[in-house]
Scaffold this active site. Structure first.
Site, PDB file in Angstrom:
ATOM      1  N   LYS A 151      19.792 -26.744 -37.614  1.00 38.47           N
ATOM      2  CA  LYS A 151      20.379 -28.234 -37.412  1.00 38.47           C
ATOM      3  C   LYS A 151      21.842 -28.445 -38.179  1.00 38.47           C
ATOM      4  O   LYS A 151      21.564 -28.263 -39.256  1.00 38.47           O
ATOM      5  CB  LYS A 151      19.499 -29.019 -37.596  1.00 38.47           C
ATOM      6  N   ALA A 171      23.275 -30.621 -39.191  1.00 41.01           N
ATOM      7  CA  ALA A 171      23.477 -31.819 -40.267  1.00 41.01           C
ATOM      8  C   ALA A 171      22.602 -31.417 -41.371  1.00 41.01           C
ATOM      9  O   ALA A 171      22.770 -32.172 -42.492  1.00 41.01           O
ATOM     10  CB  ALA A 171      23.159 -33.052 -39.699  1.00 41.01           C
ATOM     11  N   CYS A 172      22.015 -30.398 -41.280  1.00 36.26           N
ATOM     12  CA  CYS A 172      20.864 -30.104 -42.311  1.00 36.26           C
ATOM     13  C   CYS A 172      21.642 -29.216 -43.580  1.00 36.26           C
ATOM     14  O   CYS A 172      22.145 -28.284 -43.401  1.00 36.26           O
ATOM     15  CB  CYS A 172      19.875 -29.166 -41.782  1.00 36.26           C
ATOM     16  N   SER A 173      21.290 -29.809 -44.833  1.00 40.01           N
ATOM     17  CA  SER A 173      22.055 -29.209 -45.930  1.00 40.01           C
ATOM     18  C   SER A 173      21.308 -27.681 -46.249  1.00 40.01           C
ATOM     19  O   SER A 173      22.171 -26.698 -46.449  1.00 40.01           O
ATOM     20  CB  SER A 173      21.751 -29.764 -47.137  1.00 40.01           C
ATOM     21  N   ARG A 227      23.059 -25.486 -43.469  1.00 38.00           N
ATOM     22  CA  ARG A 227      24.590 -25.173 -44.000  1.00 38.00           C
ATOM     23  C   ARG A 227      24.617 -24.206 -45.076  1.00 38.00           C
ATOM     24  O   ARG A 227      25.365 -23.232 -45.147  1.00 38.00           O
ATOM     25  CB  ARG A 227      25.243 -26.490 -44.288  1.00 38.00           C
TER      26      ARG A 227
END
Length: 114
Positions: A10, A12-14, A17
């Site tokens: 996903k 937006a998931c840190s 990333r």
């Protein structure tokens, strides 16, 4: 190892990333699948769980409010809930061949790069 690497994530998931960053730094080729744009089917989730070698409950994000209703649910009910609400899936999941890792922490991906 020559098997293709695939990350289910996903954006937006840190943790996703950070795992993507480690993969990019490794120089290995990989495919990134945003499972919000390309939803996972129940069959695909079952395949990932087999490769993870984990019980279904171990990839359930128990801190999500929707997970509270699944305490007495069967594996099939949990899978159906994950398909319907991908926020319930631990992420990211990285696959290489017949192996997979939930990359929490992101450094777990390094085990697939050896």
């Amino acid at each position: 190892m020559t098997d293709k690497i695939v990350i289910y994530q996903k954006p937006a998931c840190s943790k996703c990333r950070a795992t993507l960053s480690l993969l990019q730094e490794s120089g290995e080729e990989f495919e990134s699948i945003n499972y919000y744009e390309v939803p996972l089917t129940a069959d695909k989730l079952r395949e990932l769980i087999l490769k993870l070698n984990l019980p279904v409950r171990d990839i359930l994000r128990k801190d999500e409010s929707a997970a509270r209703d699944l305490s007495a649910a069967s594996d099939d009910e949990i899978l159906a809930a994950m398909v319907k609400n991908p926020d319930l899936i631990q992420r990211p999941i990285v696959v290489r061949g017949n192996q997979a890792k939930v990359c929490r922490p992101p450094e777990n991906v390094l085990e697939l790069l050896k």
